[in-house]
Scaffold this motif. Sequence first.
Motif, PDB file in Angstrom:
ATOM      1  N   VAL A   1       0.865  -1.178   0.000  1.00 30.66           N
ATOM      2  CA  VAL A   1       0.000   0.000   0.000  1.00 30.66           C
ATOM      3  C   VAL A   1       0.903   1.229   0.000  1.00 30.66           C
ATOM      4  O   VAL A   1       1.672   1.445   0.941  1.00 30.66           O
ATOM      5  N   SER A   2       0.825   2.008  -1.064  1.00 33.44           N
ATOM      6  CA  SER A   2       1.606   3.240  -1.195  1.00 33.44           C
ATOM      7  C   SER A   2       0.659   4.417  -1.012  1.00 33.44           C
ATOM      8  O   SER A   2      -0.491   4.362  -1.457  1.00 33.44           O
ATOM      9  N   TYR A   3       1.156   5.475  -0.395  1.00 33.89           N
ATOM     10  CA  TYR A   3       0.307   6.639  -0.131  1.00 33.89           C
ATOM     11  C   TYR A   3       1.171   7.858   0.152  1.00 33.89           C
ATOM     12  O   TYR A   3       2.389   7.746   0.321  1.00 33.89           O
TER      13      TYR A   3
ATOM     14  N   SER B   1       4.919   3.914   2.344  1.00 32.22           N
ATOM     15  CA  SER B   1       4.336   2.635   1.948  1.00 32.22           C
ATOM     16  C   SER B   1       4.369   1.683   3.136  1.00 32.22           C
ATOM     17  O   SER B   1       5.140   1.864   4.078  1.00 32.22           O
TER      18      SER B   1
ATOM     19  N   SER C   1      -9.294  -3.401  -1.146  1.00 33.59           N
ATOM     20  CA  SER C   1      -9.809  -2.188  -1.784  1.00 33.59           C
ATOM     21  C   SER C   1      -9.064  -0.957  -1.265  1.00 33.59           C
ATOM     22  O   SER C   1      -8.387  -1.004  -0.226  1.00 33.59           O
ATOM     23  N   ILE C   2      -9.216   0.124  -1.985  1.00 34.03           N
ATOM     24  CA  ILE C   2      -8.607   1.394  -1.567  1.00 34.03           C
ATOM     25  C   ILE C   2      -9.157   1.808  -0.201  1.00 34.03           C
ATOM     26  O   ILE C   2      -8.413   2.275   0.668  1.00 34.03           O
TER      27      ILE C   2
ATOM     28  N   ARG D   1      -7.043   2.407   3.092  1.00 34.53           N
ATOM     29  CA  ARG D   1      -7.102   3.699   3.790  1.00 34.53           C
ATOM     30  C   ARG D   1      -7.407   3.491   5.277  1.00 34.53           C
ATOM     31  O   ARG D   1      -6.821   4.151   6.140  1.00 34.53           O
TER      32      ARG D   1
ATOM     33  N   ASP E   1      -3.626   9.867  -2.300  1.00 38.32           N
ATOM     34  CA  ASP E   1      -3.002   9.055  -3.358  1.00 38.32           C
ATOM     35  C   ASP E   1      -2.735   7.608  -2.934  1.00 38.32           C
ATOM     36  O   ASP E   1      -1.651   7.070  -3.149  1.00 38.32           O
ATOM     37  N   VAL E   2      -3.726   6.966  -2.352  1.00 39.02           N
ATOM     38  CA  VAL E   2      -3.581   5.587  -1.894  1.00 39.02           C
ATOM     39  C   VAL E   2      -3.618   4.651  -3.105  1.00 39.02           C
ATOM     40  O   VAL E   2      -4.509   4.746  -3.942  1.00 39.02           O
ATOM     41  N   GLN E   3      -2.629   3.768  -3.188  1.00 36.76           N
ATOM     42  CA  GLN E   3      -2.550   2.770  -4.253  1.00 36.76           C
ATOM     43  C   GLN E   3      -2.272   1.413  -3.628  1.00 36.76           C
ATOM     44  O   GLN E   3      -1.492   1.305  -2.680  1.00 36.76           O
ATOM     45  N   VAL E   4      -2.908   0.383  -4.173  1.00 34.88           N
ATOM     46  CA  VAL E   4      -2.740  -0.978  -3.663  1.00 34.88           C
ATOM     47  C   VAL E   4      -2.189  -1.857  -4.776  1.00 34.88           C
ATOM     48  O   VAL E   4      -2.714  -1.870  -5.883  1.00 34.88           O
ATOM     49  N   THR E   5      -1.116  -2.580  -4.470  1.00 33.34           N
ATOM     50  CA  THR E   5      -0.515  -3.519  -5.411  1.00 33.34           C
ATOM     51  C   THR E   5      -0.364  -4.859  -4.712  1.00 33.34           C
ATOM     52  O   THR E   5       0.183  -4.925  -3.602  1.00 33.34           O
TER      53      THR E   5
END
Length: 74
Positions: free
Chosen positions: A9-11, A19, A30-31, A35, A52-56
């Motif tokens: 999780v990057s933010y 991260s 999910s985002i 969060r 700017d939350v991103q999930v990989t």
Amino acid sequence: MTRKHHFLVSYILNDQPQSTEVESEAETLSIDQARFHIAALHTAEKPADITDVQVTRILHPKVPSSTPGHYQQP
């Protein structure tokens, strides 16, 4: 036995990129779930400061003590 899934999780928090790794029994994250996890890590911060939350999904999680020998301190 339930298989654990790993996510990166990057933010952005207070204009600083951050991260964290999240482990979950669910196959997706999910985002909104990410969060919620971030907000739990940073309880002193306002949720609005997390952007700017991103999930990989991490397909091959790091195995503990698997760092190659040439990267380890003697």
